[in-house]
Motif scaffolding. Structure first.
Motif, PDB file in Angstrom:
ATOM      1  N   GLY A 165       0.818  -1.200   0.000  1.00  0.00           N
ATOM      2  CA  GLY A 165       0.000   0.000   0.000  1.00  0.00           C
ATOM      3  C   GLY A 165       0.852   1.250   0.000  1.00  0.00           C
ATOM      4  N   ARG A 166       0.279   2.340   0.483  1.00  0.00           N
ATOM      5  CA  ARG A 166       0.965   3.630   0.514  1.00  0.00           C
ATOM      6  C   ARG A 166       1.026   4.141   1.949  1.00  0.00           C
ATOM      7  N   PHE A 167       2.105   4.863   2.233  1.00  0.00           N
ATOM      8  CA  PHE A 167       2.205   5.524   3.531  1.00  0.00           C
ATOM      9  C   PHE A 167       1.642   6.939   3.465  1.00  0.00           C
ATOM     10  N   ASN A 168       1.842   7.628   2.339  1.00  0.00           N
ATOM     11  CA  ASN A 168       1.397   9.016   2.240  1.00  0.00           C
ATOM     12  C   ASN A 168      -0.122   9.100   2.224  1.00  0.00           C
ATOM     13  N   LYS A 169      -0.646  10.082   2.953  1.00  0.00           N
ATOM     14  CA  LYS A 169      -2.088  10.243   3.109  1.00  0.00           C
ATOM     15  C   LYS A 169      -2.708  10.885   1.861  1.00  0.00           C
ATOM     16  N   ILE A 170      -4.002  10.694   1.730  1.00  0.00           N
ATOM     17  CA  ILE A 170      -4.761  11.406   0.710  1.00  0.00           C
ATOM     18  C   ILE A 170      -6.001  11.992   1.384  1.00  0.00           C
ATOM     19  N   LYS A 171      -6.656  12.929   0.712  1.00  0.00           N
ATOM     20  CA  LYS A 171      -7.849  13.550   1.283  1.00  0.00           C
ATOM     21  C   LYS A 171      -9.054  12.656   1.058  1.00  0.00           C
ATOM     22  N   ASN A 172      -9.113  11.600   1.835  1.00  0.00           N
ATOM     23  CA  ASN A 172     -10.183  10.632   1.696  1.00  0.00           C
ATOM     24  C   ASN A 172     -10.375   9.954   3.055  1.00  0.00           C
ATOM     25  N   LYS A 173     -11.547  10.141   3.662  1.00  0.00           N
ATOM     26  CA  LYS A 173     -11.775   9.605   4.996  1.00  0.00           C
ATOM     27  C   LYS A 173     -11.724   8.085   5.034  1.00  0.00           C
ATOM     28  N   SER A 174     -11.932   7.454   3.897  1.00  0.00           N
ATOM     29  CA  SER A 174     -11.922   5.989   3.860  1.00  0.00           C
ATOM     30  C   SER A 174     -10.508   5.425   3.704  1.00  0.00           C
ATOM     31  N   PHE A 175      -9.531   6.311   3.505  1.00  0.00           N
ATOM     32  CA  PHE A 175      -8.155   5.864   3.315  1.00  0.00           C
ATOM     33  C   PHE A 175      -7.621   5.250   4.609  1.00  0.00           C
ATOM     34  N   VAL A 176      -7.118   4.016   4.520  1.00  0.00           N
ATOM     35  CA  VAL A 176      -6.512   3.337   5.664  1.00  0.00           C
ATOM     36  C   VAL A 176      -5.027   3.183   5.375  1.00  0.00           C
ATOM     37  N   SER A 177      -4.201   3.819   6.182  1.00  0.00           N
ATOM     38  CA  SER A 177      -2.760   3.749   5.962  1.00  0.00           C
ATOM     39  C   SER A 177      -2.222   2.395   6.410  1.00  0.00           C
ATOM     40  N   LEU A 178      -1.024   2.073   5.958  1.00  0.00           N
ATOM     41  CA  LEU A 178      -0.385   0.837   6.385  1.00  0.00           C
ATOM     42  C   LEU A 178      -0.105   0.850   7.883  1.00  0.00           C
ATOM     43  N   GLU A 179       0.238   2.032   8.427  1.00  0.00           N
ATOM     44  CA  GLU A 179       0.471   2.110   9.868  1.00  0.00           C
ATOM     45  C   GLU A 179      -0.807   1.784  10.650  1.00  0.00           C
ATOM     46  N   LYS A 180      -1.933   2.366  10.198  1.00  0.00           N
ATOM     47  CA  LYS A 180      -3.213   2.090  10.866  1.00  0.00           C
ATOM     48  C   LYS A 180      -3.563   0.612  10.767  1.00  0.00           C
ATOM     49  N   LEU A 181      -3.381   0.015   9.602  1.00  0.00           N
ATOM     50  CA  LEU A 181      -3.661  -1.406   9.437  1.00  0.00           C
ATOM     51  C   LEU A 181      -2.764  -2.238  10.342  1.00  0.00           C
ATOM     52  N   SER A 182      -1.503  -1.843  10.469  1.00  0.00           N
ATOM     53  CA  SER A 182      -0.573  -2.600  11.302  1.00  0.00           C
ATOM     54  C   SER A 182      -1.021  -2.607  12.759  1.00  0.00           C
ATOM     55  N   ILE A 183      -1.505  -1.450  13.254  1.00  0.00           N
ATOM     56  CA  ILE A 183      -1.986  -1.374  14.634  1.00  0.00           C
ATOM     57  C   ILE A 183      -3.205  -2.270  14.823  1.00  0.00           C
ATOM     58  N   ASP A 184      -4.102  -2.270  13.849  1.00  0.00           N
ATOM     59  CA  ASP A 184      -5.292  -3.118  13.927  1.00  0.00           C
ATOM     60  C   ASP A 184      -4.898  -4.591  13.978  1.00  0.00           C
ATOM     61  N   LEU A 185      -3.889  -4.977  13.196  1.00  0.00           N
ATOM     62  CA  LEU A 185      -3.441  -6.370  13.187  1.00  0.00           C
ATOM     63  C   LEU A 185      -2.737  -6.732  14.492  1.00  0.00           C
ATOM     64  N   LEU A 186      -1.931  -5.817  15.013  1.00  0.00           N
ATOM     65  CA  LEU A 186      -1.275  -6.063  16.297  1.00  0.00           C
ATOM     66  C   LEU A 186      -2.306  -6.222  17.409  1.00  0.00           C
ATOM     67  N   THR A 187      -3.375  -5.445  17.336  1.00  0.00           N
ATOM     68  CA  THR A 187      -4.447  -5.536  18.326  1.00  0.00           C
ATOM     69  C   THR A 187      -5.105  -6.909  18.291  1.00  0.00           C
ATOM     70  N   LEU A 188      -5.145  -7.512  17.109  1.00  0.00           N
ATOM     71  CA  LEU A 188      -5.708  -8.856  16.953  1.00  0.00           C
ATOM     72  C   LEU A 188      -4.705  -9.942  17.328  1.00  0.00           C
ATOM     73  N   GLY A 189      -3.505  -9.537  17.749  1.00  0.00           N
ATOM     74  CA  GLY A 189      -2.500 -10.511  18.166  1.00  0.00           C
ATOM     75  C   GLY A 189      -1.673 -11.077  17.035  1.00  0.00           C
ATOM     76  N   LYS A 190      -1.683 -10.416  15.867  1.00  0.00           N
ATOM     77  CA  LYS A 190      -0.914 -10.895  14.724  1.00  0.00           C
ATOM     78  C   LYS A 190       0.558 -10.498  14.855  1.00  0.00           C
ATOM     79  N   ASP A 191       1.417 -11.286  14.243  1.00  0.00           N
ATOM     80  CA  ASP A 191       2.841 -10.959  14.167  1.00  0.00           C
ATOM     81  C   ASP A 191       3.055 -10.132  12.912  1.00  0.00           C
ATOM     82  N   VAL A 192       3.442  -8.880  13.070  1.00  0.00           N
ATOM     83  CA  VAL A 192       3.485  -7.934  11.952  1.00  0.00           C
ATOM     84  C   VAL A 192       4.895  -7.393  11.763  1.00  0.00           C
ATOM     85  N   ARG A 193       5.275  -7.257  10.503  1.00  0.00           N
ATOM     86  CA  ARG A 193       6.538  -6.601  10.133  1.00  0.00           C
ATOM     87  C   ARG A 193       6.189  -5.421   9.240  1.00  0.00           C
ATOM     88  N   LEU A 194       6.580  -4.207   9.642  1.00  0.00           N
ATOM     89  CA  LEU A 194       6.288  -2.994   8.874  1.00  0.00           C
ATOM     90  C   LEU A 194       7.583  -2.464   8.272  1.00  0.00           C
TER      91      LEU A 194
END
Length: 235
Positions: free
Chosen positions: A52-81
């Protein structure tokens, strides 16, 4: 291609992205569209790659890789960013704060808004430094809230250096650029519609449109078996 499954080579030959790809494997593979839900995130497993992309866009539905990584860590996943400068961003933000600060996010919000006001007054309201400060605040808020939710005995900055895995068999999140030369059995593509919008945007310089086309091509050709397009469709 010695690795691309037939589903990918067939798509490339029909799409116009490439009209001369021959597969040297009999694996059929698949291309699937999926939605970014908690159910999908639970399906992500070690060895999967998400591009995906790290840079933001003007779109409320945009989910950054950092945000996705936190969501996966919250689920107990092993994540490499890979490729994010989140540690440097959080370090810079942390250095702005007083040790006696009780509400780090609120205090940082005020500090950064004051800095942005100065930049906008002297350099204009859309200056890139103002946008960068706002992005920094969002990154810091994301990670600091996650840190507080974990009740860690480590300091915030120590916690940042330990939160992600380093093993290749973790779920890997990275940019399309960073994925060049890599491969995995299952590849998940984010922000495909954003990239495709750049490809067809005739107001952009041709070099930028070609770069977007190359990025999409890179993402599509990373998979050994299954390609998943998250909240988008391939052109």
């Amino acid at each position: 291609s010695f690795r691309l499954p037939l589903a990918i080579t067939d798509y490339l030959n029909q799409s116009g992205l490439d009209t001369n790809v021959v597969s040297w494997t009999k694996k059929q593979g698949s291309i699937e569209s999926i939605s970014l839900t908690k159910a999908m995130m639970r399906e992500l497993r070690n060895g999967d790659w998400v591009l995906g992309r790290f840079n933001k866009i003007k779109n409320k539905s945009f989910v950054s890789l950092e945000k996705l990584s936190i969501d996966l860590l919250t689920l107990g996943k092993d994540v490499r960013l890979l490729g994010s400068d989140y540690i440097e961003v959080c370090q810079r933000c942390w250095n702005k704060l007083s040790e006696k600060s009780d509400n780090k996010i609120a205090d940082l919000d005020k500090i950064i808004k004051d800095e942005i006001a100065v930049i906008e007054k002297t350099k204009g309201p859309k200056h890139h430094k103002a946008r960068k400060l706002q992005d920094d605040l969002e990154v810091f808020t994301l990670y600091y809230n996650f840190y507080r939710s974990k009740n860690s005995k480590l300091s915030f900055l120590q916690f940042l250096t330990t939160m992600y895995g380093t093993q290749e068999n973790a779920i890997t999140l990275c940019t399309y650029h960073r994925a060049k030369g890599k491969e995995a059995k299952r590849i998940f593509l984010m922000h495909v519609d954003i990239i495709y919008t750049d490809i067809i945007n005739t107001e952009l310089p041709m070099a930028q449109r070609i770069e977007a086309l190359n990025l999409l091509y890179v993402g599509i050709t990373r998979t050994l078996e299954n390609l998943f397009v998250i909240d988008g469709t391939l052109p």
